[in-house]
Design an enzyme around this catalytic site. Sequence first.
Site, short mmCIF file in Angstrom:
data_model
loop_
_atom_site.label_atom_id
_atom_site.label_comp_id
_atom_site.label_asym_id
_atom_site.label_seq_id
_atom_site.Cartn_x
_atom_site.Cartn_y
_atom_site.Cartn_z
N LYS A 39 -1.20 6.07 3.28
CA LYS A 39 -2.25 5.18 2.74
C LYS A 39 -1.80 3.73 2.84
CE LYS A 39 -2.55 4.31 -1.83
NZ LYS A 39 -2.59 2.86 -2.15
N ASN A 40 -0.55 3.45 2.44
CA ASN A 40 -0.12 2.06 2.35
C ASN A 40 0.26 1.45 3.69
OD1 ASN A 40 -0.67 2.25 -0.31
ND2 ASN A 40 1.46 2.44 -0.97
N ARG B 270 -2.54 -7.87 -11.15
CA ARG B 270 -2.16 -7.77 -9.73
C ARG B 270 -2.42 -9.14 -9.08
NH1 ARG B 270 -2.21 -2.35 -8.03
NH2 ARG B 270 -1.22 -3.05 -6.11
N ASP C 179 6.07 3.75 -6.72
CA ASP C 179 5.01 4.75 -6.52
C ASP C 179 5.49 6.17 -6.75
OD1 ASP C 179 3.52 2.93 -3.73
OD2 ASP C 179 3.48 2.61 -5.90
N ARG D 50 -7.99 8.71 -4.11
CA ARG D 50 -7.77 7.40 -3.47
C ARG D 50 -6.59 7.47 -2.49
NH1 ARG D 50 -5.97 3.29 -7.01
NH2 ARG D 50 -5.74 2.26 -5.00
C1 EPZ Z 1 1.79 -2.35 -2.48
O1 EPZ Z 1 1.03 -3.03 -3.47
C2 EPZ Z 1 1.32 -0.91 -2.53
N1 EPZ Z 1 -0.09 -0.85 -2.19
C3 EPZ Z 1 1.55 -0.33 -3.92
O2 EPZ Z 1 1.16 1.05 -3.87
C4 EPZ Z 1 3.03 -0.42 -4.25
O3 EPZ Z 1 3.25 0.05 -5.55
C5 EPZ Z 1 3.49 -1.88 -4.14
O4 EPZ Z 1 3.19 -2.40 -2.82
C6 EPZ Z 1 4.99 -2.03 -4.38
O5 EPZ Z 1 5.69 -1.27 -3.42
C7 EPZ Z 1 -0.46 -0.94 -0.88
O6 EPZ Z 1 0.36 -1.10 0.00
C8 EPZ Z 1 -1.93 -0.83 -0.59
P1 EPZ Z 1 3.38 -6.16 -4.21
P2 EPZ Z 1 1.06 -4.66 -3.53
O7 EPZ Z 1 2.59 -7.32 -3.74
O8 EPZ Z 1 1.12 -5.20 -2.16
C9 EPZ Z 1 3.83 -9.09 -7.89
C10 EPZ Z 1 0.10 3.03 -4.62
O9 EPZ Z 1 0.17 3.73 -5.64
N2 EPZ Z 1 3.05 -10.05 -7.09
O10 EPZ Z 1 4.63 -5.78 -3.49
O11 EPZ Z 1 -0.04 -5.09 -4.41
C11 EPZ Z 1 2.98 -7.94 -8.37
O12 EPZ Z 1 2.33 -8.27 -9.57
C12 EPZ Z 1 0.09 1.51 -4.72
O13 EPZ Z 1 0.03 3.49 -3.45
C13 EPZ Z 1 2.90 -11.35 -7.53
O14 EPZ Z 1 3.40 -11.72 -8.60
O15 EPZ Z 1 2.44 -4.87 -4.27
C14 EPZ Z 1 3.99 -6.83 -8.57
O16 EPZ Z 1 4.60 -7.02 -9.83
C15 EPZ Z 1 0.20 1.01 -6.15
N3 EPZ Z 1 2.18 -12.22 -6.77
C16 EPZ Z 1 5.03 -7.11 -7.49
O17 EPZ Z 1 4.81 -8.46 -7.07
C17 EPZ Z 1 1.61 -11.85 -5.58
O18 EPZ Z 1 0.98 -12.71 -4.92
C18 EPZ Z 1 4.94 -6.21 -6.28
O19 EPZ Z 1 3.66 -6.37 -5.76
C19 EPZ Z 1 1.77 -10.52 -5.14
C20 EPZ Z 1 2.50 -9.63 -5.91
#
Ligand code: EPZ
Length: 418
Positions: free
Chosen positions: A22-23, A121, A305, A397
């Site tokens: 998915k990711n 998020r 995850d 999802r």
């Molecule tokens: C991706 O989400 C995945 N989703 C998530 O999987 C996964 O948990 C996550 O990466 C971490 O590995 C997809 O790829 C579609 P991040 P993403 O940006 O990109 C903070 C699942 O269950 N952050 O790496 O949204 C954020 O709040 C899902 O399959 C900022 O502060 O994750 C978080 O604490 C859930 N500012 C951390 O970084 C930003 O601009 C990691 O977020 C972006 C993120």
Amino acid sequence: MSQLLARGGRRLEGEVAVQGAKNSVLPILAATLLTGDQVELRGCPRLRDVDASIRILETLGCTARWEGTSLVVDTAGLKGWVISDVLMREMRSSAIFLGAILARCGRAEISYPGGCELGPRPIDLHLSGLRTLGTEIQESGGVLRCEAPRLSGECVVLSLPSVGATENLMLAACGAEGTTTIVGAALEPEILDLQNFLNACGAKVSGAGTSTVSIEGKRPLHGCSYEIMPDRVAAATYLCALAAAGGDIYLRRAREEHFAAVTAALREAGCEIEDDGQGIRCACNRRLQRVRPVRTAPYPGFPTDAQAVLMAALLRSQGATVFEETIFENRYRHVDELIRMGADIRTAGRVAVVAGVDRLHGAPVRCTDLRGGAALCVAALAAEGETAVGEISHIDRGYEDIARDLQALGADISRLDQ
Ligand code: EPZ
């Protein structure tokens, strides 16, 4: 409302092919916009989040059709640059389309994706990086209006290795004059899959899998046929199901290098795991032991995850295991549901302590989020009696058909569509 009915007490025996990731497929679907051509995505998982992405592509004037297990996307007809609030709310990761729309159209309008069940998020890193590449962004009334008549390659430094921000900037950079370097990029395997996809379309991206990714912009891109990598979180889920129920299973296509932190924890707990290059065999024939504290972290650390499903696997272990969830603020919503099944879990902020119990009992439970829902299925396979899992649209999802896959591994679980 559909639900899953599962009965525990049965050891797992069998084999299943792991679905496409998915990711990985979600950012690659956004990346198809860059080609203005036809793209075949082989092994594309049929997920609610993929359906939501297809609706976004169709809203923008593109087409998508299934051909067996492949999804064929054609983005030649792209004419829009707005993603509606309704579509943005359907899938929080819709923000991933921003960079690709900007690269192709020079402008984009999305509503602020906002939080989700895991907590806030933010996308501040996405937006600051896009500004560095030359995007003007106006935020008003929950809508982001972006103008980028000319994106220029720059060095963008990420203050934390955000997966989505890395991917968004890779896509925008494909439309920038010159070379972009992303410093502090996320290292997740899905980033490398995106790089491989882009290069198959004629891009010149390098460094994915390291903290510095370079993208040469303005290369003419074309369609391709590409196979999506296996879903490491689905694979982790099924290994945790084996750990919870005992038995001996084989996951075709799974690659241990994608989630070695998870297999290390499962080995420590008492599972035998072997990656033969075509898939992963996992066997467990004794009570699990507690493991050293599990602290979620960006790749190659323990993946957030997989936190819920490992927790579910350890509910009947000998001893107590400490979890620390460092990535998302609110990722223990599955705990109360597991407690209804007899689990002994205490949480304090980002820490959870799972004290192993001798027995779990089936109960009516409901999914709170995608991976929390998968954890309920894992726990149900270790519980005495029947568990009814409700609100399974969360699970849909990210899992093509969790009941089908667990049944293939010998579990007593079925889906009841009401
Ligand atoms: C991706 O989400 C995945 N989703 C998530 O999987 C996964 O948990 C996550 O990466 C971490 O590995 C997809 O790829 C579609 P991040 P993403 O940006 O990109 C903070 C699942 O269950 N952050 O790496 O949204 C954020 O709040 C899902 O399959 C900022 O502060 O994750 C978080 O604490 C859930 N500012 C951390 O970084 C930003 O601009 C990691 O977020 C972006 C993120």
